[in-house]
Design an enzyme around this catalytic site. Structure first.
Site, PDB file in Angstrom:
ATOM      1  N   HIS A  78       5.905   4.666  -0.732  1.00 46.89           N
ATOM      2  CA  HIS A  78       5.304   5.745  -1.520  1.00 46.89           C
ATOM      3  C   HIS A  78       5.445   7.105  -0.840  1.00 46.89           C
ATOM      4  CE1 HIS A  78       4.058   3.365  -4.879  1.00 46.89           C
ATOM      5  NE2 HIS A  78       3.709   2.422  -4.021  1.00 46.89           N
ATOM      6  N   HIS A 126       6.443  -8.572   6.778  1.00 47.88           N
ATOM      7  CA  HIS A 126       5.768  -7.564   7.599  1.00 47.88           C
ATOM      8  C   HIS A 126       4.276  -7.536   7.299  1.00 47.88           C
ATOM      9  CE1 HIS A 126       4.574  -3.811   9.436  1.00 47.88           C
ATOM     10  NE2 HIS A 126       5.668  -3.909  10.177  1.00 47.88           N
ATOM     11  N   HIS A 140      10.153  -7.051  15.307  1.00 53.91           N
ATOM     12  CA  HIS A 140       9.172  -8.067  14.880  1.00 53.91           C
ATOM     13  C   HIS A 140       9.781  -9.459  14.951  1.00 53.91           C
ATOM     14  CE1 HIS A 140       5.919  -5.508  13.723  1.00 53.91           C
ATOM     15  NE2 HIS A 140       6.646  -4.824  12.876  1.00 53.91           N
ATOM     16  N   GLU A 183       1.173  -8.296   9.637  1.00 57.98           N
ATOM     17  CA  GLU A 183       0.056  -7.351   9.546  1.00 57.98           C
ATOM     18  C   GLU A 183      -0.801  -7.502   8.292  1.00 57.98           C
ATOM     19  OE1 GLU A 183       1.549  -3.367  10.243  1.00 57.98           O
ATOM     20  OE2 GLU A 183       2.571  -4.040  12.052  1.00 57.98           O
TER      21      GLU A 183
END
Ligand code: CO
Length: 293
Positions: free
Chosen positions: A121, A179, A241, A209
């Site tokens: 966004h 993620h 990650h 997360e």
């Protein structure tokens, strides 16, 4: 007499030249059309992981052979670290300013995000800021992330299961690591996890997360008495990650957590952007964004 008519002809030509210059510089509508694509990824500092982004570029060039393709990394931290290694990559804003300066009239920005969370966004907001400038782009469109609609969820599940390691035996699990985020779009991971398990009861998806987390996945694996699991990133790039939180030797890595629960772990360090049928989903979103050009 002859000299004079040549002079007149030159004068007339010069006046026409001046008029045409004035037209070209007026309002921006008379300038030649110039279209281009800007690919925007979070970016990665892991050089082995960059193959995923190179694959996206290759597929995008194949799909739109006539359009120039540019890159932007949205992560400031990644760009700064790369700059330290002598690799200069533009931010979204720098890349757009550059394209504007080069006279692009139509730009399609394609996000390589997995879901439309905070970062996506922000990208849309900043890209849109470039569409209202005097002398700027005539049209600027943004293609959606991987999971951009209901049909993307089923399609993504199909690709993940089709492209699984061929050494996997019945009863062995597939554990995907997304993620995750505190943005409401995090729910898309749960939706995808449901689609995966509908097709394969030993396929699980958790996030670093967001939700579901690794404790929940560990519970599900124990419940099903899984003794072996393939650990696969569900991120465009198998970067930090994947290498640390998923497959690392640290005690909090998924590999360590599941190993302690008695599950033998086989990490597969491959980003989703390395899979052509997955990239095809992003390419489709780019194509539909271009319909508004
Ligand atoms: Co992260």
């Amino acid at each position: 007499m002859r000299k004079r008519s040549i002079f007149t002809a030159c004068l007339v030509a010069f006046v026409f030249f001046l008029c045409s210059q004035a037209l070209a510089g007026h309002g921006g509508h008379e300038r030649p059309e110039k279209r281009g694509i800007l690919l925007a990824a979070f970016g990665t500092t892991v050089s082995e992981a960059r193959v995923a982004l190179e694959n996206v570029e290759e597929e995008v060039r194949k799909a739109f052979p006539d359009l120039p393709v540019r890159w932007a990394y949205t992560s400031h931290m990644v760009r700064r670290r790369l700059a330290g290694q002598g690799v200069e990559i533009d931010s979204l804003e720098t890349a757009l300013a550059r394209m504007m300066d080069e006279g692009f009239t139509h730009v399609a920005v394609q996000s390589l995000h997995t879901i439309g969370g905070w970062e996506f966004h922000d990208l849309v907001r900043n890209a849109r800021a470039f569409s209202g400038m005097a002398g700027g782009f005539d049209r600027l469109v943004v293609g959606g992330p991987l999971l951009n609609g209901r049909e993307d969820i089923g399609r993504t599940a199909e690709v993940l299961l089709r492209e699984q390691p061929d050494t996997r035996k019945p009863g062995e699990a597939l554990v995907f690591m997304g993620h995750g985020t505190d943005h409401p779009a995090d729910a898309l991971y749960t939706a995808l996890a449901v689609e995966l398990r509908k097709r394969d009861p030993d396929a699980f998806l958790g996030t670093v997360e967001g939700s579901p987390g690794i404790e929940e996945i560990r519970g599900l694996l124990t419940e099903r008495e899984v003794s072996r699991a393939y650990l696969v990133p569900f991120m465009a790039v198998a970067g930090d990650h994947a290498r640390n939180d998923l497959a690392g030797e640290g005690e909090d890595s998924w590999k360590s957590v599941l190993s302690r629960a008695g599950v033998e772990c086989v990490p597969v360090l491959r980003g989703t952007a390395e899979l052509d049928p997955m990239v095809a989903i992003w390419v489709d979103h780019l194509r539909s964004a271009m319909k508004a050009w």
